[in-house]
Design an enzyme around this catalytic site. Structure first.
Site, PDB file in Angstrom:
ATOM      1  N   HIS A  65       0.839  -1.193   0.000  1.00  0.00           N
ATOM      2  CA  HIS A  65       0.000   0.000   0.000  1.00  0.00           C
ATOM      3  C   HIS A  65       0.875   1.245   0.000  1.00  0.00           C
ATOM      4  O   HIS A  65       2.039   1.210   0.392  1.00  0.00           O
ATOM      5  CB  HIS A  65      -0.921   0.027   1.225  1.00  0.00           C
ATOM      6  CG  HIS A  65      -0.201  -0.027   2.534  1.00  0.00           C
ATOM      7  ND1 HIS A  65       0.278  -1.207   3.069  1.00  0.00           N
ATOM      8  CD2 HIS A  65       0.153   0.939   3.423  1.00  0.00           C
ATOM      9  CE1 HIS A  65       0.868  -0.969   4.223  1.00  0.00           C
ATOM     10  NE2 HIS A  65       0.815   0.335   4.462  1.00  0.00           N
ATOM     11  N   CYS A 208       2.216   3.586  11.623  1.00  0.00           N
ATOM     12  CA  CYS A 208       3.121   3.026  10.617  1.00  0.00           C
ATOM     13  C   CYS A 208       3.450   4.131   9.618  1.00  0.00           C
ATOM     14  O   CYS A 208       2.805   5.177   9.612  1.00  0.00           O
ATOM     15  CB  CYS A 208       2.505   1.819   9.913  1.00  0.00           C
ATOM     16  SG  CYS A 208       1.076   2.191   8.866  1.00  0.00           S
TER      17      CYS A 208
END
Length: 696
Positions: A65, A208
């Site tokens: 992603h 993240c």
């Protein structure tokens, strides 16, 4: 989520055998639907995110992603692989691959839905249903939440926008949660606190680098493991959609803290003074029950973090998983970044002084004793002497802020002291580097000593500055000062002796470095090397040649991209053509970062081309013997350049070479960005006409 994934974005027979091939296969489906406008640029962003941390998860899941400027709208593509594809998970290859694409400026609503999907991936009933589904349409419906997997009626609801706020009660724990759940529960019961033996309370923060997937998956795993263990877990997700700070009352009532993160925790000092477990975000996904058990154990033993500063400047700006080499580079760059303004101001003032008062202005008396308002020589002497004073701060500032990057404010005093000593013993730039690293290391060592609470108040004001300055001073004066000073003299003598081919080769090397990462660490090393040579009142001829070569090469990338967008505009997107106009000014001003938008979109074509042009310019500048006393200014300091005409020819040669290479390489693509629409509507139209709107 109905507009994020359709049957056309599902591949139930994914034949790719590598994660790169899998990402390409799914990305091509996005391109065909007009969701991605530049395949190679998007894949480069996916690869960059993958390089930060593998996106494979235990349980056979891969979630490549990224956020990218090449994405027109938030999109999800799903692939199922019979053979499995290695995405770096500890338990083996992934058979369920989700490619998540978010625009660089995605709105919060879309990112919230994507985060809800990330939470759903922790639901084993959801993933089992995807493994058994027989057609693409049903798979898309499952992911959208239009159709719930058997036995998980509440799962579909959690995949909608409402689901990101809280996890469903029937969501299964992450792999590994159940195996350690009993241990966590028993530990928690033994560590209960408060009236009535209330359940153990944990607050957690997950984050993240992209803030789309791992952040929310870790939150879901921790919450599920907490329910299994009878522990109250409240999670603050610091994701792309922003974050809502936990209520201070919730933090105050917590018995322990878990940080599962791969980027610095924002406002970390809110959690100081509590038992803390600090791990990477993947640990929060793969072994949440162990983390809960660990924080319960620490609370039972009375362990707590000190109510200290929330990390050094480098730690606050970096990745918690960075190695020592990366941290060392950032410490050095911290010092360089604070030093550069002194270099620019002092260097330009000295150059101005020479331009106004002539090359003997360095022999002028102090302007405090002799200054005539109407004489140009007096003004020249004034500018020169101010510049010399500014240059006097270079080494102390460099050392001070290297230490600051390592140890925060307590490192400033010993760093500045060590830098000043480096000047006193003629250890120069190398001495400043050593002094900064030593000062930071000494302070970090002192900060690790367990100090009684009564003395903590005077540590940063008295004890640390006193002890660290004494140690740094002793080492610089008595132990390492002389060897470093000798090395500095040797480097200076070597530079002064450079002639002919050696000088040209050095110019080419510096040109390559200036254009390799366009304002990044390698670029800064070359620039710092050059400015260190002229950071004296009377620099050598070789040092001024090096400075000229470095500035000339640094101007090449943005000017070349501006020229390329002007000559062959159809090879670039509309946004790039607009950036090209600004690049004329940025390049002329010696701001290499003006080429970054082009390099980020097409690094394999732009960066090598820029390096070729930079090497040509650097070599020619050195060969022509061009000199420069000013460390910055671009074409605006041409009057201060020795051999200015040949210098401009060197710059022009590199610009033309880079522009030509970029045009040739971009022209080799099957189809150019001009045929790819820059808005979502026209992109979708173009996607119907061709299978691959943007080819490699």
């Amino acid at each position: 989520m109905s507009d994020m994934i359709t049957a056309d974005l599902v591949d139930l027979d994914l034949s790719a055998d590598t994660k790169e091939a899998a990402a390409r296969a799914l990305a091509e489906r996005m391109v065909a639907q007009g969701r991605v406008i530049d395949l190679e640029g998007f894949l480069a962003d996916v690869a960059a995110r993958e390089a930060q941390m593998p996106t494979g998860l235990d349980g056979g899941i891969g979630i490549p992603h990224c956020r990218s400027a090449h994405v027109t709208e938030p999109t999800l593509a799903f692939g199922r692989s019979a053979a499995g594809i290695d995405f770096g998970a500890a338990d083996g290859p992934a058979d369920l691959i989700f490619l998540i694409a978010a625009p660089a400026g995605a709105d919060d609503a879309h990112l919230t839905i994507l985060s809800a999907l990330a939470r759903q991936l922790m639901n084993t009933e959801f993933t089992d249903a995807l493994r058994s589904v027989g057609d693409a349409g049903t798979a898309a419906a499952l992911i959208r939440g239009d159709e719930a997997p058997a036995g998980a009626e509440g799962a579909a609801e959690s995949a909608g926008a409402q689901g990101a706020a809280s996890a469903p009660e029937n969501t299964a724990a992450a792999p590994g949660a159940a195996s350690a759940g009993a241990a966590a529960g028993s530990t928690a019961q033994g560590a209960t606190s408060g009236a009535g033996g209330r359940p153990f309370r944990v607050v957690a923060v997950t984050s993240c680098p992209t803030g789309i997937a791992h952040t929310y998956m870790a939150a879901e795993s921790l919450e599920s493991a907490g329910r299994e263990a009878g522990v109250e877990v409240v999670v603050e997700t610091q994701g792309s959609a922003g974050f809502t700070r936990l209520d201070p009352a919730v933090i105050a009532a917590a018995d322990g803290v878990i940080f599962a993160h791969d980027v610095p925790v924002r406002d970390k000092d809110r959690f100081a003074g509590k038992p803390t477990v600090d791990v990477g975000v993947k640990a929060g996904i793969n072994r949440p029950a162990e983390l809960i058990a660990e924080v319960c154990g620490r609370a039972e033993r009375g362990e707590a973090t000190a109510s200290a500063a929330p990390g050094t400047p480098v730690e606050r700006a970096g990745d918690s998983t960075e190695g020592y080499g990366t941290k060392l580079r950032k410490w050095l760059m911290s010092g360089v970044s604070y030093m550069v303004p002194f270099v620019a101001a002092g260097g330009l003032l000295i150059a101005l002084g020479f331009a106004i008062g002539g090359y003997k202005i360095n022999k002028a008396p102090s302007v405090m004793d002799h200054f005539v308002w109407t004489q140009t020589d007096s003004w020249g002497a004034l500018f020169f002497q101010i510049g010399v004073v500014s240059f006097g701060f270079l080494v102390p500032v460099l050392a001070g802020y290297i230490a600051y990057g390592m140890a925060d404010r307590p490192g400033l005093v010993p760093g500045f002291v060590g830098g000043s000593i480096a000047l006193t013993i003629n250890a120069g730039f190398l001495g400043g580097l050593a002094a900064g690293l030593i000062a930071g290391g000494v302070v970090m060592a002192i900060q690790k000593v367990d100090i009684p609470g009564a003395l903590r108040g005077i540590m940063p004001v008295v004890v640390i500055p006193l002890i660290s300055s004494a140690i740094v001073g002793f080492l610089m004066f008595v132990v390492i000062g002389k060897p470093i000073a000798s090395a500095q003299r040797g480097m200076t003598d070597w530079l002064n002796g450079l002639t002919g081919t050696n000088a040209v080769l050095l110019g080419a090397l510096l040109g390559l470095m200036m254009c390799f990462d366009l304002g990044g660490p390698v670029n800064k090393v070359a620039y710092t090397f050059a400015t260190a040579g002229i950071a004296v009142a009377d620099p050598s001829d070789s040092a001024m040649k090096i400075m000229a070569a470095v500035m000339a090469a640094g101007m090449v990338p943005p000017l070349a991209m501006a020229l390329a967008t002007t000559v062959r505009g159809r090879l670039f997107t509309r946004t790039e053509r607009e950036n090209g106009k600004a690049a004329w000014v940025l390049g002329a001003s010696f701001i290499s970062e003006g080429a970054i938008p082009f390099a980020a979109a097409d690094p394999l074509r732009v960066i090598p081309s820029a390096m070729v042009g930079g090497a040509i310019t650097g070599a020619l500048s050195m060969g022509f013997g061009a000199t420069l006393r000013a460390p910055h200014g671009g074409i605006f300091v041409v009057p201060l350049i020795g051999n200015p005409f040949l210098y401009l020819i060197a710059v022009a040669a590199g610009v033309c070479a880079t522009a030509a290479l970029v045009i040739v390489l971009k022209g080799m693509r099957k189809q150019t960005p001009e045929t790819t629409a820059t808005d979502p509507a026209s992109a979708a139209t173009g996607a119907k006409e061709t299978k691959h709107p943007v080819a490699a």
